[in-house]
Design an enzyme around this catalytic site. Sequence first.
Site, short mmCIF file in Angstrom:
data_model
loop_
_atom_site.label_atom_id
_atom_site.label_comp_id
_atom_site.label_asym_id
_atom_site.label_seq_id
_atom_site.Cartn_x
_atom_site.Cartn_y
_atom_site.Cartn_z
CE LYS A 116 -4.18 -1.88 1.94
NZ LYS A 116 -3.70 -3.48 1.51
CD GLU A 199 -5.10 4.73 2.93
OE1 GLU A 199 -6.33 4.63 2.98
OE2 GLU A 199 -4.52 4.28 1.88
CD GLU A 273 -9.74 -3.17 -4.40
OE1 GLU A 273 -10.20 -2.62 -3.40
OE2 GLU A 273 -9.43 -4.14 -4.49
CD GLU A 286 -5.46 -2.61 -1.83
OE1 GLU A 286 -4.56 -3.05 -1.42
OE2 GLU A 286 -6.49 -2.79 -1.31
NE ARG A 290 -5.48 -10.33 -5.81
CZ ARG A 290 -6.60 -9.91 -5.42
NH1 ARG A 290 -7.72 -10.24 -6.57
NH2 ARG A 290 -6.80 -9.44 -4.44
CB VAL A 293 -13.06 -12.64 -6.39
CG1 VAL A 293 -14.24 -13.57 -6.05
CG2 VAL A 293 -11.99 -13.27 -5.35
#
Length: 434
Positions: A116, A199, A273, A286, A290, A293
């Site tokens: 992150k 954060e 995201e 972040e 990959r 889902v």
Amino acid sequence: MFKKILIANRGEIALRIIRTAREMGVATVVVYSTADEKSLPVLLADESVCVGPPTSTDSYLKVQNVISAALMTGAEAIHPGYGFLAENPDFAEMCRDHGIVFIGPTPESMRELGSKAGGRAVAAAANVPTVPGTGVLEDTAAALSAAREIGYPVLLKASAGGGGRGQKVIRSEEEMQKGFAQAQEEARLYFGDPAIIMEKFLEEFRHVEVQVMGDGQGHVIHIGERDCSIQRRNQKLIEEAPSTLPDDLRQEILAAGVRLAQYVNYAGAGTLEFIVDRAGNSYFMEMNTRIQVEHCVSEMISGLDFVRLQLQIAAGEGLPLRQEDVQLRGHAIECRINAEDPDKDFRPAAGKIEDVHFAGGPGTRVDSHVYSGYTIPPHYDSLIGKLIVHHDTRELAIARMKRALGETVIQGPKNTIPLYIRVMDNPFTSRARC
């Protein structure tokens, strides 16, 4: 194109990769633990190799066993799926060192984006806004100083974290005195890395993510965005595409996602995201380097096969799409059906599937590795499967999901279907959270 690939994963994602590979004429090898000996991916792959006992640290995360399985079977490439070794740059580098193609981004890109803290630094360089926060904090004194500047409440996050784990909300200096050391220890236990960042904690926001594909040569496209705001314990339950953001804000987030991925010459499938606050401000959180889902909802509205694209890019065939080739149609919703009891704080409910009947019909898709008589092992994620629907509008998609949930029967472990029926029956605003 590859002749044979190894799949370093299990469950529904392993089966998902097998299916596309078979359609492409690519042979598959799947690795498995002794707990997954009778799983559907093992039964359907062309070859299978046991890599260890049930615990993931001794099987799916055992790098030397996975590499050995690929070399032994003559696999030219490894698809890591999601989780396990999917975002491990050392594993990707070891694949390269052994002449095996890693189906995903380069180790260098993963290292830049994998933590992150690293992701925040790249975002700043690419002129992508982030939530007010810090890099890695050394100790409690540094955390107290940073929190005074940012303002409480703040969120402590494991820099190496993911999946909603390794996060702690801190609302006062007193909580920070106790909470920082606890957060470091949890990060070390979960991820083997005690590094913590901070954060600003936003009390109410929407979680929106951008799907990108890149060829590793600076050519990056987006395939729309998804709203993943309905969660439990910071882990997603329901995802939909597209979001219901105003179009100007949507275009701003999509452009930011592409810009950041281009900055690192990203290769393969990736997800950036963002969170969107009540005032309509968007912040990068972040990048997941990959396949996700929830990639299925983006496949449903685009008509694209993301695994096929991953294989083509990894095989050196490039990205056969320009941005104008991506046509998004309709609305898709996904419900993650988990073996959990939603009435008892989502307590895991592993066990035998006595009988199962998944919904069908127009615009309905199920990605699942379970079958009648299959026993869900207690060692891994509790996902039973994903129910995805697609229709012309969001309202019609919600109606279709209600119908599909009503048709789905899973006898055995408690599962989250009753919760989703309740969610679909409420006003289902995009800000709803579990």
